[in-house]
Design an enzyme around this catalytic site. Structure first.
Site, PDB file in Angstrom:
ATOM      1  N   CYS A 199       7.960   7.254   2.520  1.00  0.00           N
ATOM      2  CA  CYS A 199       8.999   7.013   3.520  1.00  0.00           C
ATOM      3  C   CYS A 199       9.388   5.539   3.440  1.00  0.00           C
ATOM      4  O   CYS A 199       8.526   4.661   3.507  1.00  0.00           O
ATOM      5  CB  CYS A 199       8.470   7.360   4.911  1.00  0.00           C
ATOM      6  SG  CYS A 199       9.622   6.948   6.242  1.00  0.00           S
ATOM      7  N   CYS A 241       6.859   8.368  11.479  1.00  0.00           N
ATOM      8  CA  CYS A 241       7.785   7.494  12.211  1.00  0.00           C
ATOM      9  C   CYS A 241       9.021   8.214  12.737  1.00  0.00           C
ATOM     10  O   CYS A 241       9.838   7.607  13.421  1.00  0.00           O
ATOM     11  CB  CYS A 241       8.197   6.306  11.346  1.00  0.00           C
ATOM     12  SG  CYS A 241       9.235   6.729   9.924  1.00  0.00           S
ATOM     13  N   CYS A 259      10.118  12.353   8.729  1.00  0.00           N
ATOM     14  CA  CYS A 259       8.775  11.817   8.504  1.00  0.00           C
ATOM     15  C   CYS A 259       7.935  12.063   9.757  1.00  0.00           C
ATOM     16  O   CYS A 259       8.367  11.739  10.869  1.00  0.00           O
ATOM     17  CB  CYS A 259       8.863  10.319   8.200  1.00  0.00           C
ATOM     18  SG  CYS A 259       7.252   9.509   8.033  1.00  0.00           S
ATOM     19  N   CYS A 287       8.267   3.658   6.881  1.00  0.00           N
ATOM     20  CA  CYS A 287       6.878   3.400   7.283  1.00  0.00           C
ATOM     21  C   CYS A 287       5.866   3.441   6.148  1.00  0.00           C
ATOM     22  O   CYS A 287       4.708   3.099   6.347  1.00  0.00           O
ATOM     23  CB  CYS A 287       6.459   4.377   8.370  1.00  0.00           C
ATOM     24  SG  CYS A 287       6.203   6.077   7.789  1.00  0.00           S
ATOM     25  N   CYS A 303      15.885  18.328  -0.223  1.00  0.00           N
ATOM     26  CA  CYS A 303      17.012  17.499  -0.657  1.00  0.00           C
ATOM     27  C   CYS A 303      16.956  16.218   0.175  1.00  0.00           C
ATOM     28  O   CYS A 303      17.294  16.227   1.361  1.00  0.00           O
ATOM     29  CB  CYS A 303      18.306  18.275  -0.427  1.00  0.00           C
ATOM     30  SG  CYS A 303      19.771  17.464  -1.043  1.00  0.00           S
TER      31      CYS A 303
END
Length: 140
Positions: A49, A101, A98, A52, A121
């Site tokens: 991510c 976060c 995510c 984070c 995607c």
């Protein structure tokens, strides 16, 4: 196992993300297809991510979907993402965020390859990347 949850104010997110990252990750935007550097990435490693740093996808599950966004047929672990129904723009989709976060990553569709049949995607700008040799997980 997912890492500890991160909570920041939107002002804090604005101070650590680029304007494009903020638009996509925090405002659920979408980058232009074929515009992200990681779409073209062929190196072995782990996709994280961008907000984070949580590990999300392995390069082993990345595939060429022709859509213009990095596509994966599976996540590293199901606890790394949360899925939400998204009916925006008169479409029925499943949003991928995510789990650490809460940042918007992209969408998942049921038209991917085996073994899962799924296509995550994901916006390139939503991702970071760590090369395999940098992770200390080189294959022998």
């Amino acid at each position: 196992m997912a890492q500890n949850k991160i909570e920041k104010s939107e002002e804090d997110w604005k101070s650590v993300l680029t304007p494009e990252q903020y638009h996509v990750l925090r405002q659920k935007g979408t980058e232009r297809p074929f515009s992200g550097n990681l779409y073209y990435n062929k190196e072995k490693g782990i996709y994280t991510c961008a907000a984070c740093g949580q590990e999300l996808f392995s390069s082993d599950t990345k595939f060429e979907s022709g859509t213009g966004w990095p596509s994966f047929y599976d996540v590293i672990s199901s606890d790394r993402v949360r899925l939400h129904e998204d009916n925006s723009y008169f479409m029925k989709r499943i949003e991928v965020v995510c789990s650490r976060c809460g940042s918007h990553l992209g969408h998942v569709f049921e038209d991917g390859p085996e073994p899962t049949g799924q296509r995550y995607c994901i916006n390139s700008v939503s991702l970071g990347f760590t090369k395999e040799e940098d992770t200390g997980k080189e294959k022998e």
